[in-house]
Motif scaffolding. Structure first.
Motif, PDB file in Angstrom:
ATOM      1  N   ASP A 256      -0.254   4.266 -13.102  1.00  0.00           N
ATOM      2  CA  ASP A 256      -0.173   2.871 -13.552  1.00  0.00           C
ATOM      3  C   ASP A 256       0.726   2.054 -12.627  1.00  0.00           C
ATOM      4  O   ASP A 256       0.421   0.900 -12.301  1.00  0.00           O
ATOM      5  N   GLN A 257       1.822   2.660 -12.201  1.00  0.00           N
ATOM      6  CA  GLN A 257       2.716   1.972 -11.275  1.00  0.00           C
ATOM      7  C   GLN A 257       2.017   1.730  -9.936  1.00  0.00           C
ATOM      8  O   GLN A 257       2.173   0.661  -9.324  1.00  0.00           O
ATOM      9  N   ALA A 258       1.239   2.702  -9.510  1.00  0.00           N
ATOM     10  CA  ALA A 258       0.485   2.542  -8.261  1.00  0.00           C
ATOM     11  C   ALA A 258      -0.480   1.372  -8.367  1.00  0.00           C
ATOM     12  O   ALA A 258      -0.626   0.574  -7.429  1.00  0.00           O
ATOM     13  N   LEU A 259      -1.145   1.239  -9.510  1.00  0.00           N
ATOM     14  CA  LEU A 259      -2.059   0.121  -9.731  1.00  0.00           C
ATOM     15  C   LEU A 259      -1.312  -1.214  -9.758  1.00  0.00           C
ATOM     16  O   LEU A 259      -1.816  -2.232  -9.268  1.00  0.00           O
ATOM     17  N   ASP A 260      -0.099  -1.200 -10.308  1.00  0.00           N
ATOM     18  CA  ASP A 260       0.703  -2.427 -10.346  1.00  0.00           C
ATOM     19  C   ASP A 260       1.037  -2.908  -8.929  1.00  0.00           C
ATOM     20  O   ASP A 260       0.998  -4.110  -8.647  1.00  0.00           O
ATOM     21  N   TRP A 261       1.350  -1.965  -8.038  1.00  0.00           N
ATOM     22  CA  TRP A 261       1.645  -2.357  -6.660  1.00  0.00           C
ATOM     23  C   TRP A 261       0.418  -2.959  -5.999  1.00  0.00           C
ATOM     24  O   TRP A 261       0.508  -3.955  -5.276  1.00  0.00           O
ATOM     25  N   LEU A 262      -0.736  -2.366  -6.238  1.00  0.00           N
ATOM     26  CA  LEU A 262      -1.974  -2.894  -5.652  1.00  0.00           C
ATOM     27  C   LEU A 262      -2.278  -4.297  -6.159  1.00  0.00           C
ATOM     28  O   LEU A 262      -2.810  -5.131  -5.427  1.00  0.00           O
TER      29      LEU A 262
ATOM     30  N   PHE B  70       0.836  -1.206   0.000  1.00  0.00           N
ATOM     31  CA  PHE B  70       0.000   0.000   0.000  1.00  0.00           C
ATOM     32  C   PHE B  70       0.870   1.255   0.000  1.00  0.00           C
ATOM     33  O   PHE B  70       0.596   2.222  -0.718  1.00  0.00           O
ATOM     34  N   LEU B  71       1.917   1.247   0.808  1.00  0.00           N
ATOM     35  CA  LEU B  71       2.800   2.418   0.886  1.00  0.00           C
ATOM     36  C   LEU B  71       3.499   2.667  -0.447  1.00  0.00           C
ATOM     37  O   LEU B  71       3.626   3.825  -0.886  1.00  0.00           O
ATOM     38  N   LEU B  72       3.963   1.619  -1.095  1.00  0.00           N
ATOM     39  CA  LEU B  72       4.615   1.781  -2.392  1.00  0.00           C
ATOM     40  C   LEU B  72       3.629   2.312  -3.427  1.00  0.00           C
ATOM     41  O   LEU B  72       3.980   3.143  -4.268  1.00  0.00           O
ATOM     42  N   SER B  73       2.389   1.851  -3.341  1.00  0.00           N
ATOM     43  CA  SER B  73       1.356   2.383  -4.240  1.00  0.00           C
ATOM     44  C   SER B  73       1.119   3.864  -3.963  1.00  0.00           C
ATOM     45  O   SER B  73       0.968   4.676  -4.886  1.00  0.00           O
ATOM     46  N   GLN B  74       1.095   4.215  -2.677  1.00  0.00           N
ATOM     47  CA  GLN B  74       0.882   5.607  -2.292  1.00  0.00           C
ATOM     48  C   GLN B  74       2.017   6.502  -2.790  1.00  0.00           C
ATOM     49  O   GLN B  74       1.782   7.617  -3.273  1.00  0.00           O
ATOM     50  N   ILE B  75       3.255   6.006  -2.687  1.00  0.00           N
ATOM     51  CA  ILE B  75       4.408   6.777  -3.159  1.00  0.00           C
ATOM     52  C   ILE B  75       4.287   7.036  -4.665  1.00  0.00           C
ATOM     53  O   ILE B  75       4.512   8.149  -5.149  1.00  0.00           O
ATOM     54  N   ALA B  76       3.928   5.995  -5.409  1.00  0.00           N
ATOM     55  CA  ALA B  76       3.754   6.157  -6.857  1.00  0.00           C
ATOM     56  C   ALA B  76       2.632   7.148  -7.162  1.00  0.00           C
ATOM     57  O   ALA B  76       2.747   7.998  -8.058  1.00  0.00           O
TER      58      ALA B  76
ATOM     59  N   GLN C 239      -9.967   5.173  -6.929  1.00  0.00           N
ATOM     60  CA  GLN C 239      -9.400   6.520  -6.846  1.00  0.00           C
ATOM     61  C   GLN C 239      -8.318   6.737  -7.895  1.00  0.00           C
ATOM     62  O   GLN C 239      -8.233   7.818  -8.502  1.00  0.00           O
ATOM     63  N   LEU C 240      -7.518   5.709  -8.112  1.00  0.00           N
ATOM     64  CA  LEU C 240      -6.442   5.834  -9.100  1.00  0.00           C
ATOM     65  C   LEU C 240      -6.994   5.918 -10.523  1.00  0.00           C
ATOM     66  O   LEU C 240      -6.507   6.710 -11.342  1.00  0.00           O
ATOM     67  N   TYR C 241      -8.010   5.109 -10.828  1.00  0.00           N
ATOM     68  CA  TYR C 241      -8.611   5.196 -12.161  1.00  0.00           C
ATOM     69  C   TYR C 241      -9.240   6.570 -12.385  1.00  0.00           C
ATOM     70  O   TYR C 241      -9.187   7.122 -13.497  1.00  0.00           O
TER      71      TYR C 241
END
Length: 605
Positions: free
Chosen positions: A368-374, A355-361, A395-397
């Protein structure tokens, strides 16, 4: 208190009777097999126990159990007590089982009576049963633990002292430190902390040549709010064992000032640099004091010798995020994932790291990178995690511009849970706000207010959305309703005060509201920012600058930077102002407050 205490006592042990409350009563033949001493072959003992096999074996040896024949009267007592408990007649069930335990002197039946008393929330009865259980099975550690626990609940500290003294006298020197700790933990549950400390003091007198005894006294004194004695005992422990990490931690705990505690721990680390727990404690105190750079250095020192320590990598990742150093945060958190994989430790912290890595992205607009982490999060996780993943995807979409897909995800996440329904509603409103559909968001929130009229979260979002639409009257009504529902809701005071200050109206009232928020949450960077802003509106430029610098130190947020930049600009420090405007742009080039401020001040950047 009893309910909580009993739950704590029982949660770490099996039910006292596996078959007593949710199985049919066993046939007489089976019962005879259960209560007779274990003289038959093991296969004959494999029955569905009224008292389960492992429970019978807990600290009890077969040659210590009474060899009592199972008469019809005894069988009737046991079965009738069991049936009475199932039907809710706990008083009769307890009395009958206690009578059977006294007649047979069987500790298993005393244990069963204790379970009935706990279920009925009868602390006095539970104490009587555990006292009998302990008397019948004095070698049972489990019986002693329950007995001591209920003595504490009933404040029978004289008996507690006697049990402690007897147990310590029988223990070997190597066993005693663990017992000191165990007794201190048991006594921490008593209401009378002074009496508890007196018991510890009496019991430990013969063992004051042991550092562990002084450490236990230090902790007990600290719980008794006697920091002077707590320090004295910790220092005595250190005199006996200068390299004791536990002793120096007790000394730091007894210090009322965090900076003093940090000095104590840092001095110890100079002599004993490999003291891991002390270094972790020092780093955590530094974080509490907002000394993030120093804390980071302490965790890095641990990492040098333990490069795959998951706690250290996780802490370094969080600290880097706190400092907006996303590159470092990504490095540490990726190392965490690699190390966790090697150690086969896929756990909730691993989910949080993803989740944190997605948040950083996301913060860097790499959606797209945030979605990949999720996508790496196991969808077989519990429902709460799964819902959090889907909400974040929506939220990302939306931020990617695919609002239709975002709203579809939310609409498919149906739930009857009120908390989850509220959460989904707030997410949908946020998605609509992000794409500038403020009116649609307000409608969603208005429907939410009708369904959840006392939800401060929905009221708060409604107020902010109404403000964005210029509906200041509706905003104020919603915020004042929040304050009525929850007078401790600091953000409601802050939001209303900031709105008044930003519109340069009712400044005295704005000051009072934000001051109230500050008292409720003195270290909140956004409330401190609001306080600086209302001071600026009141013409108190130097005080405003001081508050805004403090807010920016707490959190380097773009909007705080913009406010501080404007104060410096008006003050005449153009160069300083431009520096903060540039920092705001570097963090969020599309920030609306930044652009509106630069336009109003006619500044090119």
């Amino acid at each position: 208190m009893l309910a909580v205490f009993c739950a704590a006592l029982l949660c770490s042990t099996p039910a006292l009777s596996a078959g007593s409350s949710n199985k049919n009563v066993a046939a007489p033949k089976d019962v005879k097999q259960k209560l007779a001493p274990e003289k038959k072959e093991k296969e004959e003992a494999k029955t569905d126990d009224l008292l389960s096999a492992d429970e019978q074996a807990a600290n009890l040896k077969s040659d210590l159990l009474p060899n009592i024949p199972l008469s019809n009267d005894l069988l009737y007592q046991i079965l009738s007590a069991d049936i009475a408990e199932q039907r809710g007649f706990e008083v009769y069930a307890f009395d009958t089982m206690m009578d059977a335990a006294k007649e047979t002197k069987d500790p298993r039946l005393a244990r069963r009576a204790a379970e009935i008393a706990v279920k009925a929330r009868k602390a006095g009865d539970a104490l009587d049963a555990t006292r009998l259980w302990h008397k019948l099975a004095p070698q049972s550690v489990e019986a002693e633990r329950f007995f001591l626990g209920f003595l504490v609940v009933e404040n029978k500290l004289g008996e507690v002292r006697d049990v402690f003294a007897s147990r310590l006298a029988k223990a070997s020197p190597a066993e005693r430190p663990a017992l000191f700790y165990q007794f201190q933990q048991i006594l921490s549950g008593t209401r009378d902390k002074a009496a508890a400390f007196s018991v510890m003091e009496d019991v430990l007198k013969p063992y004051l040549d042991m550092p562990a005894a002084h450490i236990s006294l230090s902790v007990s004194a600290f719980l008794n709010n006697d920091s002077v004695r707590a320090k004295e005992e910790a220092q005595k422990a250190l005199a006996l064992k200068p390299d004791s990490e536990t002793a120096v931690l007790a000394l730091a705990q007894a210090s009322s000032d965090s900076n003093e505690a940090i000095e104590i721990l840092s001095g110890f680390l100079e002599k004993y640099p490999n003291a891991r727990e002390v270094r972790i404690a020092a780093a955590r105190l530094m974080i509490k004091q907002k000394q993030y750079d120093k804390a980071k250095k302490e965790f890095e020192k641990i990492r040098l010798s333990q490069p795959q320590d998951l706690m250290v990598l996780y802490s370094l990742g969080l600290l880097s995020i706190q400092q907006n150093d996303y590159a470092a945060a990504e490095k540490y958190l990726n190392e965490y994932l690699v190390s966790a994989s090697k150690q086969d430790k896929e756990n909730r912290d691993t989910v949080q790291v993803l989740f944190l890595l997605s948040q950083i992205a996301e913060e860097q607009h790499h959606y797209d990178q945030a979605l990949d982490w999720l996508a790496k999060i196991d969808q077989d996780e519990e429902d709460e995690v799964s819902m959090s993943v889907e909400i974040k995807k929506a939220q990302l979409y939306a931020k990617k511009g695919n609002v239709q897909r975002a709203r579809k995800i939310i609409s498919e996440l149906e739930s009857e849970n009120p908390y989850e329904k509220e959460r989904l509603l707030l997410t949908e409103a946020q998605i609509l706000r992000d794409i500038k559909k403020q009116s649609d968001a307000l409608d969603v929130l208005k429907n939410g207010m009708a369904e959840f009229p006392k939800s401060t979260n929905i009221l708060y979002d409604y107020a902010l959305t109404a403000e964005n639409l210029g509906k200041y009257g509706e905003m104020e009504i919603a915020l004042r309703k929040i304050i009525e529902i929850d007078p401790q809701y600091q953000q409601a005071y802050n939001a209303l005060g900031y709105s008044l200050a930003d519109r340069n109206i009712r400044l005295d009232e704005a000051y009072t509201l934000i001051e109230k928020a500050m008292k409720l949450s003195p270290n909140d960077p956004f409330i401190t920012d609001s306080f600086g802003w209302v001071l600026f509106r009141q013409g108190k430029i130097d005080e405003a600058e001081q508050q805004l610098r403090q807010a920016f130190q707490l959190r380097a947020d773009p909007e705080i930077a913009v406010h501080l930049g404007e104060v410096l600009w008006v003050k005449g420090d153009k160069e300083g102002a431009m520096d903060f405007f540039r920092q705001a742009k570097a963090k969020d080039a599309k920030n609306e407050l930044l652009h509106s401020t630069l336009s109003r001040l006619k500044i090119g950047l």
